[in-house]
Scaffold this active site. Sequence first.
Site, PDB file in Angstrom:
ATOM      1  N   GLU A 308       0.866  -1.207   0.000  1.00  0.00           N
ATOM      2  CA  GLU A 308       0.000   0.000   0.000  1.00  0.00           C
ATOM      3  C   GLU A 308       0.885   1.233   0.000  1.00  0.00           C
ATOM      4  O   GLU A 308       0.728   2.124   0.840  1.00  0.00           O
ATOM      5  CB  GLU A 308      -0.904  -0.016   1.237  1.00  0.00           C
ATOM      6  CG  GLU A 308      -1.665  -1.317   1.415  1.00  0.00           C
ATOM      7  CD  GLU A 308      -2.638  -1.295   2.595  1.00  0.00           C
ATOM      8  OE1 GLU A 308      -2.234  -0.853   3.684  1.00  0.00           O
ATOM      9  OE2 GLU A 308      -3.801  -1.691   2.412  1.00  0.00           O
ATOM     10  N   CYS A 404     -10.499   0.244   7.549  1.00  0.00           N
ATOM     11  CA  CYS A 404     -10.000   1.510   8.054  1.00  0.00           C
ATOM     12  C   CYS A 404     -10.644   2.689   7.346  1.00  0.00           C
ATOM     13  O   CYS A 404     -10.834   3.755   7.926  1.00  0.00           O
ATOM     14  CB  CYS A 404      -8.483   1.583   7.886  1.00  0.00           C
ATOM     15  SG  CYS A 404      -7.925   1.115   6.246  1.00  0.00           S
TER      16      CYS A 404
END
Lengths: 646, 646
Positions: A308, A404
Amino acid sequence: MQTSKIHIQDEFWNRYSELVRSTVIPYQWEALNDRIADAEPSYAIRNFRIAAGLEEGEFGGWIFQDSDLYKWLEAVAYSLRRHPDPELEKVADEAIALIGQAQHDNGYLNTYFTIQEPGKQWTNLYEAHELYCAGHLIEAAVAYCEATGKRSLLDIACRFADLIERTFGTEAGQIRAYCGHQEIELALVKLHGVTGEERYLALSRYFIDERGSKPNYFIGEWERRGRTGIWSQGTPNLEVYQSHLPVREQSVAVGHSVRAVYMYTAMADLARLTGDDKLREACERLWANTTGKQMYITGGIGATHLGEAFTFDYDLPNDTVYAETCASIGLIFWARRMLRLEAKSEYADVMERALYNNVLGSMSTDGKHFFYVNPLEVWPDASIHNPDRRHVKPVRQKWFGCSCCPPNVARLLSSLNDYIYDVSDDGKTVYAHLYIGSEASFELACGTVALRQHSALPWDGRVEFTVSLPEAREGAAFELGLRIPAWFQDGRPVLNVNGEEREYRVEKGYAKAERRWADGDRVEWLLPMETKLVAAHPQIRADAGKAAIQRGPFVYCVEQADNGAPLASLSMAAEPNLRSYADADLLGGCVVVEGDARVADDTAWEDGLPYRPLDQEKKRAARFKAIPYYLWGNRAPGEMSVWMRL
Amino acid sequence: MQTSKIHIQDEFWNRYSELVRSTVIPYQWEALNDRIADAEPSYAIRNFRIAAGLEEGEFGGWIFQDSDLYKWLEAVAYSLRRHPDPELEKVADEAIALIGQAQHDNGYLNTYFTIQEPGKQWTNLYEAHELYCAGHLIEAAVAYCEATGKRSLLDIACRFADLIERTFGTEAGQIRAYCGHQEIELALVKLHGVTGEERYLALSRYFIDERGSKPNYFIGEWERRGRTGIWSQGTPNLEVYQSHLPVREQSVAVGHSVRAVYMYTAMADLARLTGDDKLREACERLWANTTGKQMYITGGIGATHLGEAFTFDYDLPNDTVYAETCASIGLIFWARRMLRLEAKSEYADVMERALYNNVLGSMSTDGKHFFYVNPLEVWPDASIHNPDRRHVKPVRQKWFGCSCCPPNVARLLSSLNDYIYDVSDDGKTVYAHLYIGSEASFELACGTVALRQHSALPWDGRVEFTVSLPEAREGAAFELGLRIPAWFQDGRPVLNVNGEEREYRVEKGYAKAERRWADGDRVEWLLPMETKLVAAHPQIRADAGKAAIQRGPFVYCVEQADNGAPLASLSMAAEPNLRSYADADLLGGCVVVEGDARVADDTAWEDGLPYRPLDQEKKRAARFKAIPYYLWGNRAPGEMSVWMRL
């Protein structure tokens, strides 16, 4: 912390705060309680119940699952600030009581280690997110106290923060370390703000200062754990965690992009609060690199799903992109702090870009579906059949196992009023960063000043401010600093005061209008919107020979629903004759852009012939239709592209 | 098997067979013995020494490491056929003796299971490559016997094949299974050819017939192994291994691309030898899909490195591409078998495309460095810093831990004489598939016919055949079938016999010239080469708005060394005024193509400004220079691209 009061009243944004209040927050509460059919369970509440001894069972979800509840509570706090809601507050108070029950006597609080690995606290700082979760607890506690005046969650947070302060540091018996996922650093600054306790600021600064020191803590910890990890294999990759160098020596954004921008946010806070020039210079260097060389036109950051992470300068592939929602939110946090360091319009420009495009696009118009990855180019079949693109979803998802992003969107959108204005340190200037309709009141050097902003943005570039002076009826001398948006490029915008055009000077991208203002003064700020074609830097290979469409703060995209497929067959005419018009029926109402295009004619191709002489190629004229990027993917799944071939 | 004798004498190809003989084969022998400095060790010979009891130690390298030695031996055999070399033959005989020492009394032969997991033979057919290695042993044995007349390796192979035949099948006590990596199927067809034993053909057919039957063997085996795997996690993905369906029901190329084309090769062999129409139809469907919808213009196949696999129709990204060397070699094997099934020029076109581009490009001009992945677009920094592209190497590597490709190149290039001609089943037609200078002799219905081919390819399209009739001085009636290459598109090529133009009919892409030929007859076959621009099917999104350059069998590319960087800034002019010319000094001599281009002017960009209005864009005129793709990457590492923007 500012003493301003700002309340959004805006045609465009009211819809979102209302959506967050009436849909996103209740929906996410259901998700946290595992009551959404066909969605991945969250386990968050269940974990707290088990840790509190109210239920038996195993820990569920990710090791950082606690943070989802904290982020939800933070969003609830902001929403309560705007819309008092006793029922919602009661639900939140019960959740807070549950959190309190899960806290250890010494202040420790983390359901994973309480349930799954008691006794192993603080042994895997590299991966286990304990301080990260603590950070989100602190942020929620600060927001909840500010919104409701209740100290229950703040007390829980302070007890935990106090334990952390005793546990970490350079003294004998303390752990000389920091968290694998930055977050507590920025949270401690907020805790300092609300409590006034210097030691929380010092602890934040300690974590920032310690990061990247030699010998590297994570390497030693990994050795002590027998060279094993939860996810990661092999020696810790220090760049992923931005602990490869002391932060003041960092110049290039590397590694996990959310970790990076959360850290830069805290660095900017600390640079301002402690007057640390080296830290400020590091922030400026990292800002120039991140937004100048590693940012998508949508305000997305992070070019690869592997880790990421950031990759390197000008590497911004549109199809294998990551551009995680949380990373853009973190970029907005960071931009906000840079603005507090220095009122410079480029920070607000990036904030606006990320907000109106990457972040707004991550949520569906119904408030119940979310993107984690925000691509600039989608081919739904490739998302299914090409594993390099499997992370790119062509439709928003209900909830994620690693969820998230949705609560992060909720907390940002419900606290947007904090992003509109700043008051200079000397109390003489009010800066308007974002043009969002609102009622605001500021304590300036000259006394209390209220500003009512009426904004036709994002669809039209007409903004109006009305000055109210509740105390000083004889007038008040202050300066208004109005941001000149980067997307406005036709000379200088017109500024009218009480109907008369006024000269102004421009400082760091802000139009500065200073005078003794009278109660009822009216300011018009005119930013006529034109549809623009945008080119990318030639080093951004993925966008070569292509253009994007921008109108005001919105980046546009073409979708299969309007233009057929493959979209790659579509190219913009040399003179595209762009036309923009409002379509009230499309996707809840938006301004559409149309233009002349040429489309490759594939009817003439023999099926199964992959290549043939170029001189047989035929094209036909067509009109293309583009919609704002943030509205993509709200119809049948199909192809989408931000960049169009010329 | 054909009874033709073909010996290559060709300016272009002699260099390669000489390179294979004098450099590749000795270099790979050093590699197999772990004597290349700074290269990953092979362990191949060491494993055999340990298995033979001559050395102590652990097994090294991949589980299929044995196959590297077998493929090397096969290449040696082909080289000996052309260039007798007693010293090399002695080295090979010693290696064969070593292999014999590692063979078990019952015929079993695999160093991994002998050293590392004795008693576990045949328990992990899904992953452990035992039958795959056996297949390469058999191929090497057949080639070595044919080249040298020596049966030593053939006897070893037959003993192992006999054990396999007893072990696998549908009888009681037999394992009803097949290999996770197809290879033995095509090898057994060769073993049948050289021994005349029908049971080897039957065993090959058994493996092909059994594949994909229900219940799936691999699933059951994985359950029995406690749901564990060597590499793979979770339930076996049957598409990867092409065992998701019975082979006769397959229509779309899926999964690991080398496995796929090795299987299709065996299927085509079996369809021809057993007259199995269903199998032939499956081959034709799979061929249409593979070469019509999943093949790069370079003859590369496999669009993703994850699983080294096909993805789906028209998904051919140039940058995250796989296009493994072995997969193109397998495609050539398959094309060769399809030509034997039916003399149709499209099979030879694909064979030529893969050979002159993907395969030839995989080896450096020094014969010591190899590509495993053959990209169509390279940005060296991205190969380092973007993990999605880490598998794409900008420079050829010395040797690979998994070094399937280099010996595969060696065995193909040293057996290229088998790919030039076919004789029809009735013995009346000689087909010329490839235009490679050679001396050939055929046993036709009319008797022995010799053909000397002189070819100016790949640089010029002039081919000459001279007929010799050693037996029938009064003439011999047969038909010459000359392939009309797909790259020749300017009407019909001219065919002259003894200086006079002749009419001919065209059948399945072959010019058919039938007559009573006299000794000394001269045939000229004129295929004037033009530099062509090629477009990709509009569904191939990665190539939209772009063109490739092709001249004769060669696909071209632009490199940073000739054109600067970023290459993406370069676009071809609407009227590119292409000019091709021979440059004897460039990369050992080649024909270069130049044309008019426009280059984005990035000197006018402010550093760190990623996006700006399109109307500020400036371009300047330039000439681009393209070189044949197979020669890329032989200078300083830099950008490369096959497709150029228009």
